[in-house]
Scaffold this active site. Structure first.
Site, PDB file in Angstrom:
ATOM      1  N   GLY A 150      62.306  41.269 -49.769  1.00 10.85           N
ATOM      2  CA  GLY A 150      61.678  42.423 -50.410  1.00 10.85           C
ATOM      3  C   GLY A 150      60.314  42.689 -49.796  1.00 10.85           C
ATOM      4  N   ARG A 151      59.492  43.420 -50.550  1.00 13.43           N
ATOM      5  CA  ARG A 151      58.191  43.846 -50.012  1.00 13.43           C
ATOM      6  C   ARG A 151      57.271  42.676 -49.706  1.00 13.43           C
ATOM      7  NH1 ARG A 151      58.774  48.221 -54.662  1.00 13.43           N
ATOM      8  NH2 ARG A 151      59.352  46.297 -55.695  1.00 13.43           N
ATOM      9  N   ILE A 152      57.268  41.654 -50.584  1.00  9.18           N
ATOM     10  CA  ILE A 152      56.364  40.522 -50.334  1.00  9.18           C
ATOM     11  C   ILE A 152      56.886  39.702 -49.154  1.00  9.18           C
ATOM     12  CG2 ILE A 152      55.294  38.453 -51.306  1.00  9.18           C
ATOM     13  CD1 ILE A 152      55.557  39.761 -54.084  1.00  9.18           C
ATOM     14  N   SER A 173      72.160  41.567 -48.736  1.00 10.20           N
ATOM     15  CA  SER A 173      72.784  42.162 -47.558  1.00 10.20           C
ATOM     16  C   SER A 173      71.783  42.169 -46.410  1.00 10.20           C
ATOM     17  CB  SER A 173      73.229  43.597 -47.868  1.00 10.20           C
ATOM     18  OG  SER A 173      72.112  44.346 -48.264  1.00 10.20           O
ATOM     19  N   ARG A 229      59.732  32.255 -58.633  1.00  9.91           N
ATOM     20  CA  ARG A 229      59.787  31.814 -60.021  1.00  9.91           C
ATOM     21  C   ARG A 229      60.355  30.403 -60.029  1.00  9.91           C
ATOM     22  NH1 ARG A 229      56.731  35.224 -61.147  1.00  9.91           N
ATOM     23  NH2 ARG A 229      56.987  37.008 -62.560  1.00  9.91           N
ATOM     24  N   ASP A 253      53.999  26.984 -56.178  1.00 11.49           N
ATOM     25  CA  ASP A 253      53.061  27.761 -56.995  1.00 11.49           C
ATOM     26  C   ASP A 253      53.665  28.066 -58.357  1.00 11.49           C
ATOM     27  OD1 ASP A 253      50.631  29.255 -57.387  1.00 11.49           O
ATOM     28  OD2 ASP A 253      51.777  31.105 -57.097  1.00 11.49           O
ATOM     29  N   GLU A 258      56.296  26.225 -66.909  1.00 13.88           N
ATOM     30  CA  GLU A 258      54.843  26.405 -66.774  1.00 13.88           C
ATOM     31  C   GLU A 258      54.193  26.465 -68.154  1.00 13.88           C
ATOM     32  OE1 GLU A 258      54.215  29.837 -64.256  1.00 13.88           O
ATOM     33  OE2 GLU A 258      55.501  29.015 -62.722  1.00 13.88           O
ATOM     34  N   HIS A 276      50.369  28.747 -60.305  1.00 16.94           N
ATOM     35  CA  HIS A 276      50.838  30.143 -60.321  1.00 16.94           C
ATOM     36  C   HIS A 276      49.674  31.101 -60.006  1.00 16.94           C
ATOM     37  CE1 HIS A 276      54.121  32.932 -62.150  1.00 16.94           C
ATOM     38  NE2 HIS A 276      53.430  33.576 -61.228  1.00 16.94           N
TER      39      HIS A 276
END
Ligand code: 8YV
Length: 314
Positions: A150-152, A173, A229, A253, A258, A276
C-alpha cells in the site's frame, strides 16, 4: 457548549481530545451506562484512534450516529460492516503519515541490523573500555521483502532503494506499475528476504498471516520487522522462532496485546522494541488530527468527507 455531541471511543491523545472538546460536546469513553443512555439519542459522531474498538453494539445503541472519525490510518477495531448497515460513514487519516511510518521502519531496520540500541546501552554502561561489541550486519544491499504494498509500503520501498536493497513484496495481487518482484505468498517472499517487513492492514483477513511456516522460510539469517498490527504476526510462533534461532532477530513496533509486551521478547538481545510509535511525531500527529477534525467538520457542514475508508466510498 456546542449542540453537536461526540463520543470518544477510547482515551484520546490530548492533541485530538482538546480541539474536539473546544468544538463539540465531547463525552469520554468511560462514561457510565446511565449517562451514556441519556446522551445516546443526541450523539452524532464517534471520535476514535487507530487502536480504538467500536463494536456493532455501540453503533446500534446510538440512533443519531452519522460518522466515526478515526485519527489513524488503521481502522481494524471498527465494525465497518455494522456502521455501513446503519448508514454510518467511517473516515480515517491515510497518506499524511506515510513518510513518518516509512522513516520509523528504516530506523527500526537499522537498529536491529546494526544493534544501535545495544551500542547505546554498551557505552552508557561504561563497558566500552572493556572491549568492543560483536560485529553487527550490513543492511545496504540486502534483500527487503514487504508484506503489503500500500501507500506506506511504497514509501518504505523508495527509501530502501537508497540503501541499494533488492525489493520484493507480497500482496493480494501483483501491481503491474511497480518495478519490484512479486510473490504470491508471505512464505515464498520470506524465503527470498533478509528483512521481512510487515506493513499490511490488521483485521480478520490478515490475522496471524506471519506464522511458524513463514518464519521458517525467513530462516536463521532473516530479520522480521512489524510496523503494521500485532494481530498480523503469531506472537507465540515468533517468540519460539527467536528462541530457537529459526530467525536471526526482530524489530517490533506493534504487539498482540498492547501496551503489554511479553517478557520473553523483552529478555531477548536480538529484538528491538518500540511502543507503537510509527507515526508519533508532533508534525505527523498534528496532520492526522487536522484530517480527523476536518472529516467531522465536513460531516456537520453537510460537505463531502475528506477521507472515508475504502468500504465507505461512494
Ligand atoms: C497510531 C496507527 O498509533 O494510524 C494508525 O493506524 O496505528 C497510529 O498511527 C494511532 O492510531 C494514532 O491515533
Amino acid at each position: 457548549m456546542s449542540t453537536l455531541e461526540v463520543l470518544a471511543a477510547s482515551k484520546l491523545a490530548p492533541m485530538y481530545a482538546t480541539p474536539l472538546a473546544a468544538r463539540y460536546t465531547l463525552y469520554p469513553h468511560d462514561l457510565d451506562a446511565a449517562a451514556l443512555a441519556e446522551a445516546a439519542p443526541r450523539i452524532r459522531a464517534i471520535a476514535a484512534s487507530g487502536e480504538s474498538k467500536v463494536s456493532a453494539a455501540l453503533i446500534n445503541s446510538l440512533p443519531a450516529l452519522e460518522l466515526i472519525s478515526v485519527m489513524g490510518v488503521g481502522y481494524d477495531g471498527i465494525d465497518v460492516a455494522a456502521a455501513k448497515a446503519r448508514g454510518v460513514v467511517v473516515t480515517h487519516t491515510p497518506d499524511v503519515l506515510n513518510d513518518e511510518v516509512a522513516d520509523t521502519t528504516l530506523g527500526l531496520m537499522l537498529c536491529v541490523a546494526r544493534q544501535l540500541p545495544a551500542a547505546d546501552r554498551h557505552v552508557r554502561a561504561g563497558l566500552w573500555p572493556q572491549g568492543p561489541l560483536p560485529l553487527s550486519r550490513k543492511m545496504s544491499g540486502a534483500r527487503l521483502g514487504l508484506v503489503g504494498m500500500g501507500r506506506i509500503a511504497k514509501a518504505i520501498a523508495r527509501r530502501a532503494q537508497a540503501f541499494d536493497m533488492a525489493i520484493a513484496y507480497t500482496a493480494r495481487s501483483a501491481k503491474a506499475d511497480l518495478p519490484y518482484t512479486y510473490y504470491d505468498s508471505p512464505a515464498k517472499l520470506a524465503a527470498q528476504s533478509d528483512f521481512l517487513v510487515v506493513i499490511t492492514p490488521g483485521g480478520a483477513g490478515t490475522r496471524k498471516l506471519i506464522d511458524a511456516e513463514v518464519l521458517r522460510a525467513l530462516g536463521p539469517n532473516g530479520i522480521l520487522v512489524n510496523v503494521a498490527r500485532g494481530s498480523v504476526v503469531d506472537e507465540a510462533a515468533l517468540i519460539a522462532a527467536l528462541q530457537a534461532g529459526t530467525i536471526a532477530g526482530a524489530a517490533l513496533d506493534v504487539f498482540e496485546n498492547e501496551p503489554h509486551v511479553p517478557q520473553a521478547l523483552i529478555d531477548m538481545p536480538n529484538v528491538v522494541l518500540a511502543p507503537h510509535i510509527g507515526s508519533a511525531t508532533v508534525q505527523t500527529r498534528q496532520a492526522m488530527v487536522d484530517l480527523a477534525l476536518g472529516n467531522l467538520a465536513a460531516q456537520f457542514a453537510g460537505q463531502p468527507l475528506l477521507s472515508p475508508v475504502p468500504e465507505c466510498r461512494a
